[in-house]
Motif scaffolding. Structure first.
Motif, mmCIF file in Angstrom:
data_model
loop_
_atom_site.group_PDB
_atom_site.id
_atom_site.type_symbol
_atom_site.label_atom_id
_atom_site.label_comp_id
_atom_site.label_asym_id
_atom_site.label_seq_id
_atom_site.Cartn_x
_atom_site.Cartn_y
_atom_site.Cartn_z
ATOM 1 N N GLY A 1 0.788 -1.214 0.000
ATOM 2 C CA GLY A 1 0.000 0.000 0.000
ATOM 3 C C GLY A 1 0.824 1.268 0.000
ATOM 4 N N GLY A 2 0.283 2.260 0.668
ATOM 5 C CA GLY A 2 0.845 3.601 0.582
ATOM 6 C C GLY A 2 0.027 4.429 -0.384
ATOM 7 N N GLY A 3 0.061 5.733 -0.194
ATOM 8 C CA GLY A 3 -0.786 6.614 -0.980
ATOM 9 C C GLY A 3 -0.033 7.399 -2.034
ATOM 10 N N SER A 4 -0.791 7.842 -3.008
ATOM 11 C CA SER A 4 -0.274 8.721 -4.050
ATOM 12 C C SER A 4 -0.393 10.171 -3.590
ATOM 13 C CB SER A 4 -1.074 8.513 -5.335
ATOM 14 O OG SER A 4 -2.462 8.707 -5.075
ATOM 15 N N LEU A 5 0.082 11.089 -4.405
ATOM 16 C CA LEU A 5 -0.153 12.519 -4.231
ATOM 17 C C LEU A 5 -0.863 12.953 -5.499
ATOM 18 C CD1 LEU A 5 0.004 15.132 -2.774
ATOM 19 C CD2 LEU A 5 2.433 15.290 -3.299
ATOM 20 N N LYS A 6 -2.185 12.992 -5.419
ATOM 21 C CA LYS A 6 -3.052 13.060 -6.598
ATOM 22 C C LYS A 6 -3.667 14.441 -6.747
ATOM 23 C CE LYS A 6 -7.548 11.175 -8.035
ATOM 24 N NZ LYS A 6 -8.574 10.158 -7.731
ATOM 25 N N GLY A 7 -3.770 14.905 -7.985
ATOM 26 C CA GLY A 7 -4.447 16.150 -8.281
ATOM 27 C C GLY A 7 -4.563 16.330 -9.781
ATOM 28 N N ILE A 8 -5.283 17.364 -10.176
ATOM 29 C CA ILE A 8 -5.428 17.722 -11.590
ATOM 30 C C ILE A 8 -4.504 18.900 -11.866
ATOM 31 C CG2 ILE A 8 -6.999 18.543 -13.378
ATOM 32 C CD1 ILE A 8 -9.295 17.282 -11.725
ATOM 33 N N SER A 9 -3.635 18.750 -12.851
ATOM 34 C CA SER A 9 -2.677 19.810 -13.150
ATOM 35 C C SER A 9 -3.392 21.061 -13.656
ATOM 36 C CB SER A 9 -1.656 19.330 -14.181
ATOM 37 O OG SER A 9 -0.859 18.298 -13.645
ATOM 38 N N LYS A 10 -2.958 22.190 -13.148
ATOM 39 C CA LYS A 10 -3.585 23.467 -13.486
ATOM 40 C C LYS A 10 -3.281 23.846 -14.936
ATOM 41 C CE LYS A 10 0.445 25.916 -11.648
ATOM 42 N NZ LYS A 10 0.956 26.733 -10.527
#
Length: 543
Positions: free
Chosen positions: A425-434
């Protein structure tokens, strides 16, 4: 094509993952692709022979280790034409040994799909073959019935080669840029090369990516030197981080507005404990980088740390952001205060060189320096909301900084990494690029020299539903950039690009993007790289 060993017969091999779960999950898509490809080749009057069988025990038909690949190629007529067909992420070193001594025509081929990352796997193989000096052709298709594919496969079957349009490429040495831009770039390149820098490498060769390893002598000539560190050292340093230190990092992120999508089933969901492990890795990485004087670092994770601890991806994105949780050394100093520590995902040293140059050059030019690599995952034409262009999906499991996202940390979230790749596991660093203008680039090795392709692009804002559709078709846990590249078509980029990764950095406006692209080209040239402008880059000052 000369084919004396067998009358109009093509051999087919499929390089796969090292991880059994990934091979099993992706086998159905690979089998379907091979069926479509075989039908298309048979229409040309040729037959296809698979060079290795489906494994009933493993329940897939991939070459899944370097040892197996060498064994398979021992049984292959080295003069026969061969296709390496990919619908999956593949480990290049599984087939590289055999391909280095294959004398017949080689074709690398992938399905045009975002769901099944054959394009990414093929591009890594292409970059690795280029570095190894192996001649090959390359091709791609959605369903192997389109006119482009049919014309190119016919060309390869008849001649053993495919010629693609690369008219979008201009050599830096053959063009003139404004003298002021050239002077700024050369001064920066000279300073970096003279002052030297250290690249911290937490184990090389991630996932068989031969193209991601820069030979030491080529790197040294640029002024950059490797500090070879170990993933085991990083894990040992994690064990020395106190629980309350990790908790402080997490609380800092939560206060910034970042969301963590936690559950309770560690096997399939992100848990708070996994996130806290990642916070310890973040602290440990900064402390080791400081101890060894590193200016940039890369953490392998696959294979090695994946069997010990949670994913490195959250760590990588935080390191690439100037505004990030503060970390102190054991003697109380804040480490890299106010600065990013450029991190190159999957220990892609070509991207590491690029990130180091880009981050510091952009700061010198008065622009935010946050930069990241992405997988060149897939793309499709989009028309609507003022856009009528081919829009790429750039996607990466880690390394994308929150500064790139709409809303920054408030627009960022952390999802559990897919279990078939990330068991612990472990998490991502997720977002939508501006939205905004970009300079894109790729450093690679060819003819035992360092090269860099670079150009100008734009991160575009698609409707929410379209972005979600693209996420759902690819990997929705990962950060996404929807990008257009100026003056470079889909097929031109695929034909030219020598890696699964592409580097991106924002500029403050369109003119600044073109100017910074020119200056970066001059800096890299001064450092000894062979530089190539790709697409519509303004080579003169514009108002």
């Amino acid at each position: 094509m000369s084919n004396t060993s067998s009358n109009k017969q093509v051999l087919l091999v499929a390089s796969g993952d090292l991880r059994l779960s990934a091979n099993q999950n992706c086998w159905a898509a690979q089998h379907e692709m091979e069926s479509q490809l075989t039908a298309a080749i048979e229409k040309q009057g040729w037959t296809v022979k698979r060079a290795h069988a489906y494994d009933e025990v493993k329940q897939h038909g991939f070459i899944d280790s370097q040892k197996m690949g060498i064994d398979v190629f021992r049984g292959i007529d080295p003069n026969q034409p061969i296709i390496v067909a990919e619908s999956v992420w593949q480990y290049t070193h599984h087939v590289l040994a055999g391909l280095t001594t294959h004398k017949g025509p080689i074709l690398t081929l992938a399905n045009w799909s975002g769901t099944w990352p054959g394009l990414v796997g093929m591009l890594n193989l292409n970059g690795s073959l280029t570095k190894a000096g192996v001649s090959y052709s390359t091709l791609w298709s959605e369903d192997f019935t389109d006119d482009f594919f049919n014309a190119k496969i016919k060309e390869w079957l008849q001649t053993g080669k495919i010629k693609h349009d690369q008219s979008h490429v201009k050599s830096y040495d053959l063009v003139n840029i404004p003298l002021e831009d050239e002077a700024i770039g050369k001064a920066f390149g000279h300073k970096l090369k003279s002052n030297k820098a250290i690249m911290g490498v937490f184990d090389e060769g991630c996932m068989g990516m031969f193209n991601a390893i820069v030979p030491d002598d080529l790197l040294h000539a640029t002024g950059i030197f490797k500090e070879r560190l170990s993933q085991s050292t990083l894990y040992a340093a994690m064990l020395q981080v106190a629980d309350d230190e990790a908790r402080e990092v997490l609380q800092w992120l939560q206060q910034k507005g970042m969301q963590f999508n936690w559950g309770t089933d560690a096997a399939t969901e992100l848990t708070e404990a996994q996130t806290l492990e990642q916070c310890k890795m973040y602290i440990a990485a900064l402390r080791l980088a400081d101890e060894f004087g590193c200016d940039t670092i890369g953490i392998q994770y696959q294979q090695g740390l994946k069997d010990l601890t949670a994913a490195s991806d959250l760590v990588e994105g935080l390191l690439n952001n100037q505004d990030r949780p503060p970390v102190k050394s054991n003697d109380g100093r804040e480490l890299y205060a106010g600065d990013a520590l450029p991190h190159f995902n999957e220990v892609d040293e070509c991207a590491g060189l690029d990130a180091l140059v880009t981050y510091h050059l952009w700061k010198e030019l008065g622009m935010p320096g946050e930069t990241t690599l992405h997988d060149l995952r897939w793309g499709k034409h989009f028309k609507g909301d003022g856009i009528d262009d081919f829009v790429w999906v750039f996607l990466i499991s880690g390394a994308a900084p929150p500064a790139h996202f709409i809303g920054g940390y408030k627009g960022a979230s952390s999802d559990r990494q897919p279990a078939m790749y990330f068991r612990l596991g472990g998490g991502s660093l997720k977002g939508i690029s501006k939205p905004g203008y970009l300079v894109w680039s790729r450093v690679y090795v060819m003819n035992n020299e360092l090269h860099c392709d670079l150009g100008v692009g734009e991160s575009v804002l698609l409707p929410d539903a379209e972005t979600q559709r693209r996420w759902d078709m690819t990997t929705p846990q990962w950060p996404i950039m929807n990008a257009t590249l100026k003056g470079v078509s889909r097929d031109q980029l695929m034909a030219r690009h020598k890696a699964n990764h592409i580097q991106v950095v924002y500029a403050t406006d369109e003119n600044k993007a073109h100017q910074a692209c020119r200056i970066k080209a001059a800096a890299l040239s001064e450092m000894g790289l062979k530089v190539h402008f790709c697409g519509d880059v303004n080579l003169k000052v514009t108002n």
